[in-house]
Scaffold this active site. Structure first.
Site, PDB file in Angstrom:
ATOM      1  CE1 TYR A   1      -3.952  -1.031  -0.025  1.00 40.26           C
ATOM      2  CE2 TYR A   1      -3.032  -3.583   0.764  1.00 40.26           C
ATOM      3  CZ  TYR A   1      -4.054  -2.294   0.229  1.00 40.26           C
ATOM      4  OH  TYR A   1      -5.166  -3.300  -0.077  1.00 40.26           O
TER       5      TYR A   1
ATOM      6  NE  ARG B   1      -2.270  -0.386  -4.720  1.00 40.04           N
ATOM      7  CZ  ARG B   1      -3.562  -0.855  -4.341  1.00 40.04           C
ATOM      8  NH1 ARG B   1      -4.323  -1.684  -3.600  1.00 40.04           N
ATOM      9  NH2 ARG B   1      -4.836   0.598  -5.128  1.00 40.04           N
TER      10      ARG B   1
ATOM     11  CD  GLN C   1     -16.026  -0.619  -9.892  1.00 39.86           C
ATOM     12  OE1 GLN C   1     -16.006  -1.399  -8.622  1.00 39.86           O
ATOM     13  NE2 GLN C   1     -16.250  -0.494 -10.125  1.00 39.86           N
ATOM     14  CG  ASN C   2     -10.815   4.407  -9.174  1.00 42.60           C
ATOM     15  OD1 ASN C   2     -11.383   2.623  -9.396  1.00 42.60           O
ATOM     16  ND2 ASN C   2     -10.312   5.003 -10.402  1.00 42.60           N
TER      17      ASN C   2
ATOM     18  CG  ASP D   1      -6.903   7.103  -8.222  1.00 44.03           C
ATOM     19  OD1 ASP D   1      -8.162   7.493  -7.642  1.00 44.03           O
ATOM     20  OD2 ASP D   1      -7.189   6.493  -9.349  1.00 44.03           O
TER      21      ASP D   1
ATOM     22  CG  HIS E   1     -14.143  -0.678  -3.129  1.00 41.19           C
ATOM     23  ND1 HIS E   1     -13.611  -0.667  -4.694  1.00 41.19           N
ATOM     24  CD2 HIS E   1     -15.150  -1.141  -2.789  1.00 41.19           C
ATOM     25  CE1 HIS E   1     -14.595  -2.247  -5.414  1.00 41.19           C
ATOM     26  NE2 HIS E   1     -16.067  -1.728  -3.911  1.00 41.19           N
TER      27      HIS E   1
ATOM     28  CB  CYS F   1      -1.125   0.876  20.063  1.00 41.11           C
ATOM     29  SG  CYS F   1      -1.092   1.474  21.159  1.00 41.11           S
TER      30      CYS F   1
ATOM     31  CB  THR G   1     -15.571  -1.202 -13.969  1.00 35.13           C
ATOM     32  OG1 THR G   1     -15.438  -2.084 -12.863  1.00 35.13           O
ATOM     33  CG2 THR G   1     -16.624  -0.766 -14.234  1.00 35.13           C
TER      34      THR G   1
ATOM     35  CG  ASN H   1     -13.694  -1.269 -20.224  1.00 32.69           C
ATOM     36  OD1 ASN H   1     -12.940  -2.188 -20.872  1.00 32.69           O
ATOM     37  ND2 ASN H   1     -14.423  -1.902 -19.301  1.00 32.69           N
TER      38      ASN H   1
END
Ligand code: APR
Length: 241
Positions: free
Chosen positions: A65, A68, A100-101, A103, A118, A147, A188, A213
């Site tokens: 992550y 990204r 759904q992104n 970013d 998401h 923690c 998508t 698409n």
């Protein structure tokens, strides 16, 4: 077909747009299911995008992550994000953007009210229900941060496979799907539910559905029109005016 779809845009008082990873492809962000360059060609979704995968290998998942996040820091919204944001600015209240992104590129292009089904990749939250000692701003640095009192781990604020979508966001998306006269389904594969179901719900409620698409998608059969091409080329034409 593009001209017909354009006339549908012009006629529709309420438009809903459902976007996926393909809308960010022209910014240089990999999609998930591309056979060569997609993330799921390289990694198993079960390892990188489930709670079980994170608990098994938190460092590996956290680092992915982080990779990204770093990649996103170096890219920019493209013509598709911009066309959507500019249409919203020219026609306030007419277009609901559902993505759904994770970013953040729609928001960086200037889109408002984006329904992020998401979550967001730049958000963090605790893995387990936080106790009084868990303060996100004091999390001890690590891969992932944690923690230092109880060991709770920080995880990215995205929705992983098997997890529920944020309920208020999904309800707003369903409402937009039910109320729109036109739904554009952009970039998508249409393989992940419940997000993909929004296009079918829109059609069942009477909306016209247009898929944009360059490749076949699992939502082509729900569409009144399929426009084969890149989002960054098609959307500026479709949403001009
Ligand atoms: N313009 C439009 N569409 C494009 C472009 C482009 N320039 N380039 C690729 N595409 C299309 C592909 O043909 C493909 O159908 O974008 C789609 C991307 O599909 P996926 O990689 O499956 O991404 P998405 O549908 O957003 O995935 C849904 O799955 O992995 C999970 O949570 C993750 O939100 C994601 C969800």
């Amino acid at each position: 077909m593009l001209d017909i779809a354009r006339s549908w845009v012009q006629q529709s008082q309420r438009i809903a747009v459902l976007t996926g990873a393909g809308v960010s492809a022209e910014s240089g962000v990999p999609t998930f299911r591309d056979a060569q360059t997609g993330y799921w060609a390289q990694f198993r979704a079960e390892d990188m995008a489930t709670e079980e995968g994170f608990r098994a290998h938190p460092e590996r998942v956290w680092d992915w992550y982080q990779y990204r996040r770093d990649l996103l820091a170096g890219v920019h919204p493209n013509a598709a994000h911009q066309a959507l944001a500019e249409f919203q600015q020219r026609h306030p209240g007419r277009l609901t953007l559902i993505t759904q992104n994770v970013d953040g590129l729609h928001q960086r292009a200037g889109s408002t009210g984006v329904l992020c089904l998401h979550g967001g990749i730049f958000e963090n939250r605790w893995l387990d229900a936080p106790r009084a000692c868990c303060r996100i701003e004091h999390a001890a640095p690590g891969h992932p941060p944690y923690c230092d009192r109880c060991g709770n781990l920080v995880r990215p604020g995205v929705v992983w496979f098997g997890e529920a979508l944020p309920s208020a966001t999904f309800e707003a998306a369903e409402q937009a799907a039910h109320q729109c006269a036109l739904m554009l389904v952009v970039g998508t594969a249409g393989a992940v539910y419940p997000a993909a179901g929004l296009a079918r719900q829109a059609r069942a409620a009477g909306a016209r559905v247009v898929v944009l698409n360059p490749a076949p998608s699992e939502l082509d059969d729900a569409a009144h029109a399929v426009l084969r091409g890149a989002a960054g080329t098609l959307l500026p034409h479709l949403l001009a005016g």
